[in-house]
Motif scaffolding. Structure first.
Motif, short mmCIF file in Angstrom:
data_model
loop_
_atom_site.label_atom_id
_atom_site.label_comp_id
_atom_site.label_asym_id
_atom_site.label_seq_id
_atom_site.Cartn_x
_atom_site.Cartn_y
_atom_site.Cartn_z
N GLU A 1 -4.21 -4.63 5.11
CA GLU A 1 -4.20 -5.52 6.27
C GLU A 1 -5.27 -6.60 6.15
O GLU A 1 -5.01 -7.78 6.42
N TYR B 1 0.88 -1.17 0.00
CA TYR B 1 0.00 0.00 0.00
C TYR B 1 0.92 1.21 0.00
O TYR B 1 2.12 1.11 0.28
N TYR B 2 0.39 2.38 -0.31
CA TYR B 2 1.21 3.59 -0.22
C TYR B 2 0.59 4.61 0.72
O TYR B 2 1.19 5.02 1.68
N HIS B 3 -0.64 4.99 0.45
CA HIS B 3 -1.31 5.99 1.28
C HIS B 3 -1.83 5.34 2.57
O HIS B 3 -2.26 4.19 2.56
N GLU B 4 -1.81 6.11 3.66
CA GLU B 4 -2.29 5.58 4.93
C GLU B 4 -3.75 5.12 4.84
O GLU B 4 -4.15 4.18 5.50
N TYR B 5 -4.55 5.80 4.01
CA TYR B 5 -5.96 5.40 3.87
C TYR B 5 -6.11 4.05 3.15
O TYR B 5 -7.21 3.52 3.06
N SER B 6 -5.02 3.50 2.67
CA SER B 6 -5.05 2.18 2.02
C SER B 6 -4.58 1.06 2.95
O SER B 6 -4.73 -0.12 2.63
N LYS B 7 -4.00 1.42 4.08
CA LYS B 7 -3.39 0.42 4.95
C LYS B 7 -4.39 -0.60 5.47
O LYS B 7 -4.11 -1.80 5.52
N GLU B 8 -5.58 -0.16 5.87
CA GLU B 8 -6.58 -1.10 6.39
C GLU B 8 -6.98 -2.12 5.32
O GLU B 8 -7.10 -3.31 5.61
N LYS C 1 4.93 -0.57 2.74
CA LYS C 1 4.54 0.74 2.21
C LYS C 1 5.46 0.97 1.02
O LYS C 1 6.68 1.11 1.18
N ASN D 1 0.12 4.53 -5.78
CA ASN D 1 0.51 5.88 -5.40
C ASN D 1 -0.40 6.92 -6.05
O ASN D 1 -0.72 7.93 -5.46
#
Length: 166
Positions: free
Chosen positions: A89, A79-86, A109, A116
């Motif tokens: 996961e 993932y790159y953006h924090e809003y993609s981390k969930e 990341k 991106n």
């Protein structure tokens, strides 16, 4: 083509798995848009443009990894953006659960172009290593393709339901 080893093309495995993911999601009532439905080249920029025009809830890029060495193996999710981390996961959790006999390389990341430049939660899944002979042979089986597709689809569904989207 993506990665190529021993005459095996990444693009063929990924298209097969992607179509399986699409079938699972559609059977459960989800709308799915694929950047490619058959064996055609789509540039990274065109993939992002396609996604932006579709205005999806999420973007998932499916790949097979490769390395110079034949040793690396396993599943990883980027993932790159924090809003993609969930999203990363949740999908990764399902991959590890569904395919327990491969190494869990974890989350990364990474600044891959498609994740991106996409403005919705976006991940890139590496389902295994084409450069590792044992894993390559497994990735070619219908069983592994179906387990991978099931895991990705279940991860997507869990993420969408958890975030109130359909």
């Amino acid at each position: 083509y993506g990665a190529i080893r021993e005459g095996i093309n990444e693009k063929d495995i990924t298209l097969d798995v992607t179509q399986r993911v699409e079938s699972i999601l559609r059977s459960k009532g989800y709308k799915v848009a694929l950047t490619r439905k058959n064996d055609v080249y789509v540039s990274l920029e065109d993939r992002v443009d396609f996604s932006e025009k579709e205005e999806p809830e999420i973007f998932v890029s499916i790949h097979v990894n490769s390395a110079v060495s034949t040793d690396p193996s396993g599943i990883e999710t980027h993932y790159y953006h924090e809003y993609s981390k969930e999203l990363a996961e949740v999908v990764h959790k399902h991959l590890v659960k569904e395919i327990p006999n491969t190494k869990n390389r974890g989350l990364f990341k990474s600044k891959f172009y498609v994740i991106n430049h996409t403005t919705v939660p976006a991940i890139l899944v590496e389902m295994g290593f084409l450069s590792n002979e044992n894993e390559r042979n497994e990735l070619l089986t219908d069983n592994r393709k179906q387990k991978t597709a099931k895991a990705i689809a279940e991860g997507i569904i869990e993420y969408l339901k958890t975030n109130g989207k359909k």
